[in-house]
Design a protein around this motif. Structure first.
Motif, PDB file in Angstrom:
ATOM      1  N   LEU A 254       0.820  -1.204   0.000  1.00 15.50           N
ATOM      2  CA  LEU A 254       0.000   0.000   0.000  1.00 15.50           C
ATOM      3  C   LEU A 254       0.858   1.260   0.000  1.00 15.50           C
ATOM      4  CD1 LEU A 254      -3.079   0.520   0.080  1.00 15.50           C
ATOM      5  CD2 LEU A 254      -2.840   0.910   2.531  1.00 15.50           C
ATOM      6  N   ALA A 255       2.006   1.210   0.673  1.00 13.33           N
ATOM      7  CA  ALA A 255       2.874   2.382   0.785  1.00 13.33           C
ATOM      8  C   ALA A 255       3.443   2.825  -0.562  1.00 13.33           C
ATOM      9  CB  ALA A 255       4.007   2.088   1.757  1.00 13.33           C
ATOM     10  N   VAL A 256       3.565   1.902  -1.509  1.00 15.48           N
ATOM     11  CA  VAL A 256       4.117   2.239  -2.824  1.00 15.48           C
ATOM     12  C   VAL A 256       3.072   2.054  -3.925  1.00 15.48           C
ATOM     13  CG1 VAL A 256       6.477   1.701  -2.130  1.00 15.48           C
ATOM     14  CG2 VAL A 256       5.052  -0.108  -3.105  1.00 15.48           C
ATOM     15  N   ALA A 257       1.814   2.014  -3.540  1.00 14.88           N
ATOM     16  CA  ALA A 257       0.737   1.727  -4.494  1.00 14.88           C
ATOM     17  C   ALA A 257       0.671   2.756  -5.611  1.00 14.88           C
ATOM     18  CB  ALA A 257      -0.601   1.671  -3.760  1.00 14.88           C
ATOM     19  N   GLU A 258       0.408   2.265  -6.795  1.00 14.92           N
ATOM     20  CA  GLU A 258       0.219   3.137  -7.959  1.00 14.92           C
ATOM     21  C   GLU A 258      -0.677   2.407  -8.945  1.00 14.92           C
ATOM     22  OE1 GLU A 258       2.761   5.459 -11.432  1.00 14.92           O
ATOM     23  OE2 GLU A 258       3.800   4.438  -9.806  1.00 14.92           O
ATOM     24  N   ASP A 259      -1.710   3.082  -9.389  1.00 15.83           N
ATOM     25  CA  ASP A 259      -2.631   2.457 -10.334  1.00 15.83           C
ATOM     26  C   ASP A 259      -2.148   2.705 -11.758  1.00 15.83           C
ATOM     27  OD1 ASP A 259      -4.700   1.287 -11.670  1.00 15.83           O
ATOM     28  OD2 ASP A 259      -6.282   2.307 -10.558  1.00 15.83           O
ATOM     29  N   ASP A 260      -1.630   1.650 -12.370  1.00  9.20           N
ATOM     30  CA  ASP A 260      -1.152   1.740 -13.751  1.00  9.20           C
ATOM     31  C   ASP A 260      -2.180   1.194 -14.733  1.00  9.20           C
ATOM     32  OD1 ASP A 260      -1.055  -0.911 -13.088  1.00  9.20           O
ATOM     33  OD2 ASP A 260       1.128  -1.126 -13.311  1.00  9.20           O
ATOM     34  N   GLY A 261      -3.412   1.018 -14.243  1.00  7.35           N
ATOM     35  CA  GLY A 261      -4.476   0.536 -15.111  1.00  7.35           C
ATOM     36  C   GLY A 261      -4.508  -0.968 -15.284  1.00  7.35           C
ATOM     37  N   ARG A 262      -3.712  -1.678 -14.508  1.00  3.91           N
ATOM     38  CA  ARG A 262      -3.628  -3.135 -14.658  1.00  3.91           C
ATOM     39  C   ARG A 262      -4.958  -3.826 -14.352  1.00  3.91           C
ATOM     40  NH1 ARG A 262       0.232  -4.112  -9.489  1.00  3.91           N
ATOM     41  NH2 ARG A 262       0.840  -2.012 -10.162  1.00  3.91           N
ATOM     42  N   ASP A 263      -5.115  -5.011 -14.924  1.00  2.08           N
ATOM     43  CA  ASP A 263      -6.210  -5.894 -14.566  1.00  2.08           C
ATOM     44  C   ASP A 263      -5.755  -6.668 -13.335  1.00  2.08           C
ATOM     45  OD1 ASP A 263      -8.132  -7.844 -14.266  1.00  2.08           O
ATOM     46  OD2 ASP A 263      -7.930  -8.670 -16.292  1.00  2.08           O
ATOM     47  N   VAL A 264      -6.376  -6.429 -12.191  1.00  2.95           N
ATOM     48  CA  VAL A 264      -5.921  -7.075 -10.959  1.00  2.95           C
ATOM     49  C   VAL A 264      -6.158  -8.575 -10.993  1.00  2.95           C
ATOM     50  CG1 VAL A 264      -6.238  -4.999  -9.565  1.00  2.95           C
ATOM     51  CG2 VAL A 264      -8.100  -6.683  -9.728  1.00  2.95           C
ATOM     52  N   PHE A 265      -6.983  -9.052 -11.928  1.00  6.78           N
ATOM     53  CA  PHE A 265      -7.250 -10.480 -12.039  1.00  6.78           C
ATOM     54  C   PHE A 265      -6.377 -11.169 -13.087  1.00  6.78           C
ATOM     55  CE2 PHE A 265     -11.108  -9.021  -9.994  1.00  6.78           C
ATOM     56  CZ  PHE A 265     -11.347 -10.028  -9.072  1.00  6.78           C
ATOM     57  N   GLU A 266      -5.420 -10.450 -13.662  1.00  6.70           N
ATOM     58  CA  GLU A 266      -4.563 -11.070 -14.666  1.00  6.70           C
ATOM     59  C   GLU A 266      -3.848 -12.275 -14.063  1.00  6.70           C
ATOM     60  OE1 GLU A 266      -1.154  -9.846 -17.946  1.00  6.70           O
ATOM     61  OE2 GLU A 266      -1.712  -8.446 -16.359  1.00  6.70           O
ATOM     62  N   ASN A 267      -3.981 -13.405 -14.718  1.00  8.27           N
ATOM     63  CA  ASN A 267      -3.370 -14.674 -14.282  1.00  8.27           C
ATOM     64  C   ASN A 267      -3.976 -15.204 -12.983  1.00  8.27           C
ATOM     65  OD1 ASN A 267      -1.494 -14.582 -16.463  1.00  8.27           O
ATOM     66  ND2 ASN A 267      -0.208 -13.188 -15.258  1.00  8.27           N
ATOM     67  N   LEU A 268      -5.137 -14.692 -12.613  1.00  6.72           N
ATOM     68  CA  LEU A 268      -5.824 -15.180 -11.417  1.00  6.72           C
ATOM     69  C   LEU A 268      -7.207 -15.700 -11.800  1.00  6.72           C
ATOM     70  CD1 LEU A 268      -5.095 -12.389  -8.778  1.00  6.72           C
ATOM     71  CD2 LEU A 268      -4.065 -14.654  -8.894  1.00  6.72           C
ATOM     72  N   PRO A 269      -7.748 -16.642 -11.021  1.00  6.22           N
ATOM     73  CA  PRO A 269      -9.120 -17.093 -11.275  1.00  6.22           C
ATOM     74  C   PRO A 269     -10.099 -16.001 -10.868  1.00  6.22           C
ATOM     75  CG  PRO A 269      -8.317 -18.025  -9.226  1.00  6.22           C
ATOM     76  CD  PRO A 269      -7.146 -17.299  -9.851  1.00  6.22           C
ATOM     77  N   TYR A 270     -11.330 -16.132 -11.331  1.00  4.08           N
ATOM     78  CA  TYR A 270     -12.355 -15.165 -10.925  1.00  4.08           C
ATOM     79  C   TYR A 270     -13.433 -15.825 -10.077  1.00  4.08           C
ATOM     80  CZ  TYR A 270     -15.325 -11.017 -11.257  1.00  4.08           C
ATOM     81  OH  TYR A 270     -16.079  -9.907 -10.968  1.00  4.08           O
ATOM     82  N   ASP A 271     -13.420 -17.152 -10.021  1.00  2.58           N
ATOM     83  CA  ASP A 271     -14.371 -17.867  -9.185  1.00  2.58           C
ATOM     84  C   ASP A 271     -14.049 -17.620  -7.717  1.00  2.58           C
ATOM     85  OD1 ASP A 271     -16.418 -20.173  -8.811  1.00  2.58           O
ATOM     86  OD2 ASP A 271     -14.677 -20.801  -7.643  1.00  2.58           O
ATOM     87  N   TRP A 272     -15.081 -17.360  -6.906  1.00  2.00           N
ATOM     88  CA  TRP A 272     -14.853 -16.998  -5.515  1.00  2.00           C
ATOM     89  C   TRP A 272     -14.142 -18.092  -4.726  1.00  2.00           C
ATOM     90  CZ3 TRP A 272     -13.565 -14.040  -1.927  1.00  2.00           C
ATOM     91  CH2 TRP A 272     -13.765 -14.359  -0.594  1.00  2.00           C
ATOM     92  N   THR A 273     -14.512 -19.341  -4.918  1.00  2.00           N
ATOM     93  CA  THR A 273     -13.867 -20.424  -4.174  1.00  2.00           C
ATOM     94  C   THR A 273     -12.375 -20.454  -4.454  1.00  2.00           C
ATOM     95  OG1 THR A 273     -15.906 -21.740  -4.247  1.00  2.00           O
ATOM     96  CG2 THR A 273     -13.857 -22.911  -3.758  1.00  2.00           C
ATOM     97  N   GLU A 274     -11.993 -20.266  -5.701  1.00  2.00           N
ATOM     98  CA  GLU A 274     -10.572 -20.272  -6.064  1.00  2.00           C
ATOM     99  C   GLU A 274      -9.872 -19.012  -5.555  1.00  2.00           C
ATOM    100  OE1 GLU A 274     -10.629 -20.796 -10.272  1.00  2.00           O
ATOM    101  OE2 GLU A 274     -10.989 -22.944 -10.143  1.00  2.00           O
TER     102      GLU A 274
END
Length: 231
Positions: free
Chosen positions: A181-201
């Motif tokens: 959080l201390a170095v956070a910067e929004d570069d427009g990335r998709d936070v789900f890139e390479n991650l599942p979207y199903d809640w259980t996963e």
């Protein structure tokens, strides 16, 4: 919004019924006295409220615990993705969207229902400068200095722009999250890139960020993240 946030309908849809869409003056819940009382504890709240930038979206739980957790998580994603482009506009740092949870799930408290969605959302969005909090209806809260904070009239997840010089101070129990959080910067990335979207996963994925030692319930930071499951 990212492709993930517009994914196909989920089997848990309907577990949270929308009661009132985002508004600065909700009629389904009375947040006015609480907001007024909280101004002394947050220097950003008064200017946010005066500009109509503190908003409330109200839901009612109408499913089982797992389904409500899933829909709380997706409601948080929706709020965060709506907020991200607005943060960089005039007064964007004052915006705060509050996700209210009404209703009961038998055998499960609001604290339990909100714990994992809150933890997952914090870890997903801290690197892009979006902060999630959590408050429970009627629960006693105290500031870092020990001052009593007014009890919330409803349970809710606040979603807002992170304040990098302040917010990491509230994350002593989760130093890795504080550092991100201390170095956070929004570069427009998709936070789900390479991650599942199903809640259980997602819930399984987010367990890797839990501190290695279960926190004492007497610690002021004990609610910073969920307890590890016993099995």
């Amino acid at each position: 919004m990212t492709a993930c946030t517009t994914a196909a309908p989920r089997h848990t849809a309907g577990a949270l019924r929308l009661v009132e869409t985002s508004t600065s003056r909700p009629t389904s819940v009375d947040t006015g006295p609480y907001t007024d009382a909280m101004r002394v504890h947050c220097p950003y709240l008064a200017p946010s409220v005066e500009r109509g930038l503190t908003t409330w979206t109200v839901y009612r739980a109408e499913g089982d615990a797992n389904a409500v957790e899933a829909e709380l998580f997706h409601a948080g994603v929706q709020a965060a993705e709506w907020l991200r482009p607005l943060i960089h506009r005039p007064h964007g740092f004052l915006r705060c969207e509050n996700i209210v949870v009404l209703g009961d799930v038998p055998g499960t408290s609001h604290r339990s229902l909100m714990a994992w969605p809150h933890w997952a959302l914090k870890n997903l969005y801290a690197p892009v400068g979006v902060m999630f909090g959590k408050f429970y209806a009627g629960e006693k809260e105290f500031s870092r200095t020990g001052a009593r904070i007014p009890a919330a009239p409803v349970s809710f997840l606040p979603v807002r722009a992170a304040v990098r010089r302040r917010d990491p101070q509230f994350l002593h129990a989760t130093p890795d999250l504080a550092a991100a959080l201390a170095v956070a910067e929004d570069d427009g990335r998709d936070v789900f890139e390479n991650l599942p979207y199903d809640w259980t996963e997602i819930r399984t994925w987010t367990k890797r960020f839990l501190p290695p030692v279960k926190l004492s319930t007497s610690s002021p930071d004990a609610s910073a993240c969920p307890s590890r499951p016993s099995s």
